[in-house]
Scaffold this active site. Structure first.
Site, PDB file in Angstrom:
ATOM      1  N   GLU A   1     -10.208 -10.066  -7.274  1.00 15.51           N
ATOM      2  CA  GLU A   1      -9.166  -9.034  -7.089  1.00 15.51           C
ATOM      3  C   GLU A   1      -8.055  -9.167  -8.141  1.00 15.51           C
ATOM      4  OE1 GLU A   1      -7.932  -9.341  -3.006  1.00 15.51           O
ATOM      5  OE2 GLU A   1      -9.795  -8.445  -2.266  1.00 15.51           O
TER       6      GLU A   1
ATOM      7  N   LYS B   1       0.836  -1.204   0.000  1.00 14.54           N
ATOM      8  CA  LYS B   1       0.000   0.000   0.000  1.00 14.54           C
ATOM      9  C   LYS B   1       0.875   1.261   0.000  1.00 14.54           C
ATOM     10  CE  LYS B   1      -3.848  -2.306   2.390  1.00 14.54           C
ATOM     11  NZ  LYS B   1      -4.868  -2.172   3.468  1.00 14.54           N
TER      12      LYS B   1
ATOM     13  N   TYR C   1     -12.491  -1.967  -3.432  1.00 15.70           N
ATOM     14  CA  TYR C   1     -13.005  -2.063  -2.059  1.00 15.70           C
ATOM     15  C   TYR C   1     -14.530  -1.939  -2.004  1.00 15.70           C
ATOM     16  CZ  TYR C   1      -8.426  -2.013   0.289  1.00 15.70           C
ATOM     17  OH  TYR C   1      -7.173  -2.340   0.775  1.00 15.70           O
TER      18      TYR C   1
ATOM     19  N   ASN D   1      -1.971   0.036   6.937  1.00 14.99           N
ATOM     20  CA  ASN D   1      -1.422  -1.238   7.399  1.00 14.99           C
ATOM     21  C   ASN D   1      -0.571  -1.960   6.347  1.00 14.99           C
ATOM     22  OD1 ASN D   1      -3.485  -2.043   5.772  1.00 14.99           O
ATOM     23  ND2 ASN D   1      -4.625  -3.139   7.343  1.00 14.99           N
TER      24      ASN D   1
ATOM     25  N   HIS E   1      -1.889  -5.631   1.577  1.00 15.26           N
ATOM     26  CA  HIS E   1      -3.220  -6.224   1.366  1.00 15.26           C
ATOM     27  C   HIS E   1      -3.055  -7.667   0.927  1.00 15.26           C
ATOM     28  CE1 HIS E   1      -7.297  -6.868  -0.111  1.00 15.26           C
ATOM     29  NE2 HIS E   1      -6.703  -7.513  -1.103  1.00 15.26           N
TER      30      HIS E   1
HETATM   31  P1  GDP Z   1      -7.979  -6.805   5.625  1.00 14.31           P
HETATM   32  O1  GDP Z   1      -8.634  -7.911   4.848  1.00 14.31           O
HETATM   33  O2  GDP Z   1      -7.122  -7.297   6.766  1.00 14.31           O
HETATM   34  O3  GDP Z   1      -7.219  -5.826   4.731  1.00 14.31           O
HETATM   35  O4  GDP Z   1      -9.145  -5.959   6.334  1.00 14.31           O
HETATM   36  P2  GDP Z   1     -10.591  -5.468   5.833  1.00 14.31           P
HETATM   37  O5  GDP Z   1     -10.983  -6.139   4.550  1.00 14.31           O
HETATM   38  O6  GDP Z   1     -11.505  -5.588   6.990  1.00 14.31           O
HETATM   39  O7  GDP Z   1     -10.385  -3.915   5.571  1.00 14.31           O
HETATM   40  C1  GDP Z   1      -9.793  -3.433   4.374  1.00 14.31           C
HETATM   41  C2  GDP Z   1      -8.846  -2.312   4.742  1.00 14.31           C
HETATM   42  O8  GDP Z   1      -9.582  -1.200   5.231  1.00 14.31           O
HETATM   43  C3  GDP Z   1      -7.850  -2.631   5.878  1.00 14.31           C
HETATM   44  O9  GDP Z   1      -6.722  -3.339   5.446  1.00 14.31           O
HETATM   45  C4  GDP Z   1      -7.507  -1.239   6.380  1.00 14.31           C
HETATM   46  O10 GDP Z   1      -6.581  -0.586   5.504  1.00 14.31           O
HETATM   47  C5  GDP Z   1      -8.852  -0.528   6.257  1.00 14.31           C
HETATM   48  N1  GDP Z   1      -9.662  -0.606   7.488  1.00 14.31           N
HETATM   49  C6  GDP Z   1     -10.278  -1.699   8.022  1.00 14.31           C
HETATM   50  N2  GDP Z   1     -10.977  -1.396   9.131  1.00 14.31           N
HETATM   51  C7  GDP Z   1     -10.840  -0.048   9.279  1.00 14.31           C
HETATM   52  C8  GDP Z   1     -11.352   0.890  10.238  1.00 14.31           C
HETATM   53  O11 GDP Z   1     -12.091   0.536  11.180  1.00 14.31           O
HETATM   54  N3  GDP Z   1     -10.971   2.200  10.089  1.00 14.31           N
HETATM   55  C9  GDP Z   1     -10.160   2.599   9.059  1.00 14.31           C
HETATM   56  N4  GDP Z   1      -9.834   3.906   8.984  1.00 14.31           N
HETATM   57  N5  GDP Z   1      -9.671   1.763   8.139  1.00 14.31           N
HETATM   58  C10 GDP Z   1      -9.994   0.446   8.244  1.00 14.31           C
END
Ligand code: GDP
Length: 141
Positions: A128, A11, A51, A114, A117
Protein backbone atom coordinates in the site's frame (compact mmCIF):
# COMPACT_ATOMS: atom_id res chain seq x y z
CA UNK A 1 9.23 -3.83 19.17
CA UNK A 2 10.83 -2.34 16.06
CA UNK A 3 9.83 0.86 14.30
CA UNK A 4 7.35 0.08 11.59
CA UNK A 5 5.48 1.98 8.86
CA UNK A 6 1.84 1.77 7.88
CA UNK A 7 -0.34 3.45 5.26
CA UNK A 8 -3.16 5.60 6.61
CA UNK A 9 -5.88 7.33 4.60
CA UNK A 10 -8.39 9.95 5.65
CA UNK A 11 -11.22 8.87 3.35
CA UNK A 12 -13.52 11.25 1.42
CA UNK A 13 -16.14 11.35 4.22
CA UNK A 14 -13.50 12.48 6.74
CA UNK A 15 -12.28 15.25 4.43
CA UNK A 16 -15.86 16.35 3.61
CA UNK A 17 -16.70 16.59 7.31
CA UNK A 18 -13.57 18.70 8.01
CA UNK A 19 -12.03 16.10 10.32
CA UNK A 20 -8.47 16.27 8.91
CA UNK A 21 -7.14 18.38 11.77
CA UNK A 22 -8.69 16.29 14.53
CA UNK A 23 -7.47 13.06 13.00
CA UNK A 24 -3.92 14.41 12.53
CA UNK A 25 -3.87 15.65 16.15
CA UNK A 26 -4.81 12.16 17.32
CA UNK A 27 -2.12 10.60 15.12
CA UNK A 28 0.56 12.75 16.77
CA UNK A 29 -0.87 12.27 20.28
CA UNK A 30 -0.63 8.50 19.76
CA UNK A 31 3.09 8.78 19.08
CA UNK A 32 3.18 8.36 15.31
CA UNK A 33 5.56 10.34 13.11
CA UNK A 34 4.20 11.39 9.73
CA UNK A 35 6.78 10.23 7.13
CA UNK A 36 4.80 11.31 4.07
CA UNK A 37 1.50 13.04 3.42
CA UNK A 38 -0.38 14.01 0.25
CA UNK A 39 -3.90 15.23 -0.40
CA UNK A 40 -5.24 13.96 -3.69
CA UNK A 41 -8.33 12.70 -5.43
CA UNK A 42 -7.93 9.03 -6.36
CA UNK A 43 -8.59 7.95 -9.92
CA UNK A 44 -10.80 4.91 -10.47
CA UNK A 45 -7.70 2.96 -11.53
CA UNK A 46 -5.83 3.90 -8.34
CA UNK A 47 -8.76 2.95 -6.09
CA UNK A 48 -9.44 -0.32 -7.93
CA UNK A 49 -5.77 -1.32 -7.72
CA UNK A 50 -5.49 -0.33 -4.09
CA UNK A 51 -8.53 -2.44 -3.15
CA UNK A 52 -7.76 -5.27 -5.63
CA UNK A 53 -8.08 -7.88 -2.84
CA UNK A 54 -11.77 -6.94 -2.60
CA UNK A 55 -12.41 -7.12 -6.37
CA UNK A 56 -14.82 -10.08 -6.04
CA UNK A 57 -16.78 -8.62 -3.11
CA UNK A 58 -20.32 -7.39 -3.75
CA UNK A 59 -19.44 -3.96 -2.31
CA UNK A 60 -16.36 -3.41 -4.54
CA UNK A 61 -18.05 -1.07 -7.05
CA UNK A 62 -19.65 0.99 -4.32
CA UNK A 63 -16.36 1.18 -2.37
CA UNK A 64 -14.45 2.43 -5.44
CA UNK A 65 -17.16 5.02 -6.12
CA UNK A 66 -16.99 6.22 -2.52
CA UNK A 67 -13.17 6.40 -2.45
CA UNK A 68 -13.07 8.45 -5.67
CA UNK A 69 -15.90 10.88 -4.93
CA UNK A 70 -13.69 13.52 -3.34
CA UNK A 71 -10.21 14.21 -1.98
CA UNK A 72 -8.43 11.91 0.44
CA UNK A 73 -5.34 12.42 2.61
CA UNK A 74 -2.71 9.71 2.11
CA UNK A 75 -0.13 9.29 4.86
CA UNK A 76 2.70 7.03 5.86
CA UNK A 77 2.90 6.76 9.66
CA UNK A 78 5.82 5.44 11.67
CA UNK A 79 6.20 4.23 15.26
CA UNK A 80 6.86 1.02 17.17
CA UNK A 81 4.23 -1.50 16.15
CA UNK A 82 2.60 1.08 13.84
CA UNK A 83 0.36 -1.36 11.96
CA UNK A 84 -1.42 -2.81 15.01
CA UNK A 85 -1.44 0.49 16.90
CA UNK A 86 -3.05 2.42 14.02
CA UNK A 87 -5.72 -0.27 13.64
CA UNK A 88 -6.40 -0.01 17.38
CA UNK A 89 -6.76 3.79 17.14
CA UNK A 90 -9.08 3.45 14.10
CA UNK A 91 -11.37 0.85 15.66
CA UNK A 92 -13.44 -1.90 14.02
CA UNK A 93 -14.39 -1.65 10.31
CA UNK A 94 -18.05 -1.19 11.22
CA UNK A 95 -18.32 1.91 13.45
CA UNK A 96 -21.23 0.27 15.29
CA UNK A 97 -18.75 -2.33 16.57
CA UNK A 98 -15.89 0.11 17.18
CA UNK A 99 -14.78 0.75 20.75
CA UNK A 100 -15.50 4.04 22.48
CA UNK A 101 -12.71 6.53 21.81
CA UNK A 102 -11.69 5.09 18.45
CA UNK A 103 -11.66 7.29 15.35
CA UNK A 104 -14.30 5.24 13.56
CA UNK A 105 -16.60 5.31 16.58
CA UNK A 106 -16.16 9.08 16.81
CA UNK A 107 -16.29 10.09 13.13
CA UNK A 108 -17.64 7.31 10.89
CA UNK A 109 -21.20 7.12 9.66
CA UNK A 110 -21.44 3.61 8.17
CA UNK A 111 -19.60 0.38 7.42
CA UNK A 112 -18.51 1.81 4.07
CA UNK A 113 -18.00 5.47 5.03
CA UNK A 114 -15.70 4.67 7.90
CA UNK A 115 -13.41 7.72 7.66
CA UNK A 116 -9.98 6.12 7.92
CA UNK A 117 -7.93 3.32 6.40
CA UNK A 118 -4.98 1.44 7.85
CA UNK A 119 -2.86 -1.43 6.52
CA UNK A 120 -3.58 -4.76 8.20
CA UNK A 121 -0.20 -6.57 7.99
CA UNK A 122 3.46 -5.93 7.06
CA UNK A 123 3.09 -7.25 3.49
CA UNK A 124 -0.04 -5.18 2.80
CA UNK A 125 1.61 -2.11 4.39
CA UNK A 126 4.54 -2.41 2.05
CA UNK A 127 2.27 -2.91 -1.00
CA UNK A 128 0.00 0.00 0.00
CA UNK A 129 2.86 2.42 0.78
CA UNK A 130 4.46 1.56 -2.57
CA UNK A 131 1.13 2.01 -4.37
CA UNK A 132 1.09 5.70 -3.48
CA UNK A 133 4.63 6.79 -2.56
CA UNK A 134 8.14 6.50 -3.91
CA UNK A 135 10.85 5.49 -1.42
CA UNK A 136 12.44 8.96 -1.81
CA UNK A 137 9.20 10.59 -0.54
CA UNK A 138 9.37 8.79 2.85
CA UNK A 139 11.05 11.10 5.33
CA UNK A 140 11.95 9.93 8.81
CA UNK A 141 11.67 12.72 11.39
P1 GDP B 1 -10.66 -2.46 6.96
O1 GDP B 1 -9.34 -3.17 6.84
O2 GDP B 1 -11.12 -2.28 8.38
O3 GDP B 1 -10.68 -1.13 6.19
O4 GDP B 1 -11.78 -3.39 6.28
P2 GDP B 1 -11.78 -4.29 4.95
O5 GDP B 1 -10.40 -4.44 4.39
O6 GDP B 1 -12.54 -5.52 5.27
O7 GDP B 1 -12.67 -3.45 3.94
C1 GDP B 1 -12.14 -2.35 3.21
C2 GDP B 1 -13.17 -1.24 3.22
O8 GDP B 1 -14.30 -1.63 2.46
C3 GDP B 1 -13.74 -0.89 4.61
O9 GDP B 1 -12.92 -0.03 5.35
C4 GDP B 1 -15.07 -0.24 4.23
O10 GDP B 1 -14.88 1.10 3.76
C5 GDP B 1 -15.50 -1.10 3.04
N1 GDP B 1 -16.34 -2.25 3.43
C6 GDP B 1 -15.97 -3.37 4.12
N2 GDP B 1 -16.99 -4.24 4.26
C7 GDP B 1 -18.03 -3.67 3.59
C8 GDP B 1 -19.38 -4.09 3.34
O11 GDP B 1 -19.82 -5.18 3.76
N3 GDP B 1 -20.18 -3.22 2.63
C9 GDP B 1 -19.71 -2.03 2.17
N4 GDP B 1 -20.56 -1.23 1.48
N5 GDP B 1 -18.45 -1.60 2.36
C10 GDP B 1 -17.62 -2.40 3.08
Amino acid sequence: MANERTLAIIKPDGVEKHRIGRILARIEEEGFSVCAMRMTRLSTREAEGFYAVHREKPFFGSLVKFMTRGPVVLMVLEREGAIAKWREVMGATNPENADEGTLRREHASSLEENTVHGSDAPDTASFEIGWFFRESELLST
